[in-house]
Design an enzyme around this catalytic site. Structure first.
Site, PDB file in Angstrom:
ATOM      1  N   ASP A 163       0.861  -1.181   0.000  1.00  0.00           N
ATOM      2  CA  ASP A 163       0.000   0.000   0.000  1.00  0.00           C
ATOM      3  C   ASP A 163       0.901   1.237   0.000  1.00  0.00           C
ATOM      4  OD1 ASP A 163       0.992   0.193   2.552  1.00  0.00           O
ATOM      5  OD2 ASP A 163      -0.937  -0.022   3.558  1.00  0.00           O
ATOM      6  N   SER A 164       0.315   2.405  -0.060  1.00  0.00           N
ATOM      7  CA  SER A 164       1.125   3.622  -0.210  1.00  0.00           C
ATOM      8  C   SER A 164       1.584   4.180   1.127  1.00  0.00           C
ATOM      9  CB  SER A 164       0.302   4.690  -0.916  1.00  0.00           C
ATOM     10  OG  SER A 164      -0.730   5.146  -0.055  1.00  0.00           O
ATOM     11  N   GLY A 165       1.033   3.645   2.224  1.00  0.00           N
ATOM     12  CA  GLY A 165       1.328   4.204   3.537  1.00  0.00           C
ATOM     13  C   GLY A 165       0.328   5.269   3.936  1.00  0.00           C
ATOM     14  N   GLY A 166      -0.421   5.758   2.972  1.00  0.00           N
ATOM     15  CA  GLY A 166      -1.364   6.844   3.249  1.00  0.00           C
ATOM     16  C   GLY A 166      -2.401   6.481   4.303  1.00  0.00           C
ATOM     17  N   PHE A 167      -2.981   5.303   4.144  1.00  0.00           N
ATOM     18  CA  PHE A 167      -4.055   4.903   5.061  1.00  0.00           C
ATOM     19  C   PHE A 167      -3.560   4.864   6.514  1.00  0.00           C
ATOM     20  CE2 PHE A 167      -6.651   1.725   7.281  1.00  0.00           C
ATOM     21  CZ  PHE A 167      -7.905   2.282   7.088  1.00  0.00           C
ATOM     22  N   GLY A 191     -11.024   4.023   0.215  1.00  0.00           N
ATOM     23  CA  GLY A 191     -11.917   4.850   1.024  1.00  0.00           C
ATOM     24  C   GLY A 191     -13.208   4.168   1.408  1.00  0.00           C
ATOM     25  N   ASP A 251      -8.440  -7.323  -0.213  1.00  0.00           N
ATOM     26  CA  ASP A 251      -7.586  -7.634   0.925  1.00  0.00           C
ATOM     27  C   ASP A 251      -8.337  -7.228   2.176  1.00  0.00           C
ATOM     28  OD1 ASP A 251      -6.996  -4.612   0.510  1.00  0.00           O
ATOM     29  OD2 ASP A 251      -6.193  -5.078   2.482  1.00  0.00           O
ATOM     30  N   CYS A 302     -14.664 -28.013   6.119  1.00  0.00           N
ATOM     31  CA  CYS A 302     -13.373 -27.420   5.770  1.00  0.00           C
ATOM     32  C   CYS A 302     -12.309 -28.512   5.657  1.00  0.00           C
ATOM     33  CB  CYS A 302     -12.977 -26.398   6.832  1.00  0.00           C
ATOM     34  SG  CYS A 302     -11.386 -25.614   6.538  1.00  0.00           S
ATOM     35  N   CYS A 361      -9.019 -27.863   5.714  1.00  0.00           N
ATOM     36  CA  CYS A 361      -7.724 -27.304   6.115  1.00  0.00           C
ATOM     37  C   CYS A 361      -7.031 -28.199   7.137  1.00  0.00           C
ATOM     38  CB  CYS A 361      -7.876 -25.875   6.640  1.00  0.00           C
ATOM     39  SG  CYS A 361      -8.235 -25.720   8.397  1.00  0.00           S
ATOM     40  N   CYS A 377      -8.704 -28.202  10.708  1.00  0.00           N
ATOM     41  CA  CYS A 377      -9.954 -28.955  10.830  1.00  0.00           C
ATOM     42  C   CYS A 377      -9.718 -30.459  10.673  1.00  0.00           C
ATOM     43  CB  CYS A 377     -10.965 -28.453   9.809  1.00  0.00           C
ATOM     44  SG  CYS A 377     -11.514 -26.771  10.165  1.00  0.00           S
ATOM     45  N   HIS A 417      -6.892 -21.585   9.970  1.00  0.00           N
ATOM     46  CA  HIS A 417      -8.237 -21.959   9.511  1.00  0.00           C
ATOM     47  C   HIS A 417      -8.939 -20.789   8.800  1.00  0.00           C
ATOM     48  CE1 HIS A 417     -12.351 -23.213   9.160  1.00  0.00           C
ATOM     49  NE2 HIS A 417     -12.656 -22.049   9.717  1.00  0.00           N
TER      50      HIS A 417
END
Ligand SMILES: [Zn+2]
Length: 368
Positions: free
Chosen positions: A73-77, A209, A259, A297, A299, A302, A328
């Site tokens: 990410d840009s770091g902005g958030f 946003g 994400d 599941c 995985c 499980c 999980h």
């Protein structure tokens, strides 16, 4: 989507690896779970261990031993949500570190420099994540700044992308910089943002946003209004979403990338996503439950451990509890997205959507 470090099948869910680690999960298990691309957070890595150190060590891929694709990410958030005393000017953002209060400055150019040094496959333009709620005048002003910053991000990226830390094996393949649509909760601002960014011609576009405190119906409305304005032949990424049922809905709408910290963060708090709905593993009713977390599941958790054992680990605050819960939840998210890809391939996506909706209604009814 073909990226320098890997080809990524879309729609794809990207686990969040804030500090060069998806919390609690070693990289070989991320590979085993089928994670194709993970996120790194520029703000955190800039503060610790520092982007120049990571550049010196060959970039983020080599530093954390992650051979597949990566996005930063840009770091902005984070600058806007974590740091104190931030001051936004035309040039960039002055802020104080959430770690030690030291003073720092991020501009579009600096964010891009840091991201180039980290060396992810996909970089994000430096934007201002408009807060919620924001009135029209505020969203307008914030968007104008974001659009000017998008052009500056792109210009700087194009002038400096050869400074990436990759070995020669990747010669000829380059990083990609995505633009970010802002505009608050106003469809006309979102439209303008999308049109202006498409004119600038990015190789991919994000809708940012969202998931900033607005009602879910509004999130969906903004995605629905914005998505058709972005070219369908380029990746379309919705940042920071969502619950399992939402990622299926958004993927069905045409979103290629998503994400969210939800599966990993919720896991550490004992909140687990299953085919039967959400469950809170600390609940006393699981104390003697010898069944798996989720009978559907496949995985590794499980297949091997009982709800009773996972509850015990959580109640005693054992580290293994966080590891197994996260494994999980990530498996559930990644498998969910895989089933979406399969359904698209087989042309049975409407049936899958209907099943997910019915399952949610049932789960909600059971919780009542
Ligand atoms: Zn599982």
């Amino acid at each position: 989507m073909v990226l320098p470090h890997a080809a990524v099948e879309t729609p794809v869910f990207m686990p969040v690896g804030t500090q060069a680690t998806v919390k609690a999960i070693p990289q070989h298990l991320l590979e085993e779970l089928g994670a194709q691309i993970i996120l790194g957070n520029t703000y955190h890595l800039y503060l610790r261990p520092g982007h120049e150190l990571i550049r010196k060590l060959g970039g983020l891929h080599r530093f954390m031993s992650w051979p597949r694709a990566m996005l930063t990410d840009s770091g902005g958030f984070q600058v806007f949500s974590l740091s104190d005393l931030r001051k936004v000017t035309e040039d960039g953002v002055q802020f104080r570190s959430h770690l030690d209060g030291s003073s720092h400055f991020f501009s579009p150019e600096h964010s891009i420099d840091v991201q180039i040094a980290l060396g992810a496959d996909i970089l994000m333009a430096f934007d201002e994540c408009t807060e919620y709620p924001a009135d029209y005048a505020r969203a307008r002003k914030s968007l104008d700044l974001t659009l000017r910053w998008a052009q500056r991000s792109k210009d700087h990226f194009e002038a400096h992308q050869q400074e990436r830390p990759w070995p020669d094996a990747f010669a000829g393949q380059t990083q990609s910089l995505f633009g970010i649509v802002q505009g608050g909760m106003f469809p006309d601002l979102r439209r303008e943002a999308a049109e202006r960014l498409v004119e600038m011609d990015f190789p991919g576009y994000a809708i940012g946003g969202l998931s900033v405190g607005e009602p879910r119906a509004l999130t969906r409305e903004i995605i629905e209004a914005t998505l058709p304005l972005l070219p369908a032949d380029k990746p379309r990424y919705v940042m920071g979403v969502g619950y399992p049922e939402e990622i299926v809905e958004y993927a069905a709408m045409g979103v290629d990338m998503m994400d969210c910290v939800l599966p990993t963060r919720a896991a550490r708090h004992g909140l687990l996503f299953t085919s039967e709905g959400r469950l809170n593993i600390k609940n006393r009713r699981f104390a003697e439950d010898q069944g798996p977390l989720d009978p559907e599941c496949r995985c590794m958790v499980c297949a091997r451990y009982s709800r009773a054992y996972l509850r015990h680990l959580f109640v005693t605050q054992e580290l293994l509890g966080a590891v197994l819960n996260t494994l999980h939840n990530l498996a559930f998210y990644l498998d969910t997205m895989e089933s979406v890809r399969d359904a698209i391939e087989l042309g049975v996506l409407p049936a899958l959507l209907a099943r997910v909706r019915v399952r949610n209604t049932d789960a909600a009814a059971r919780q009542l």
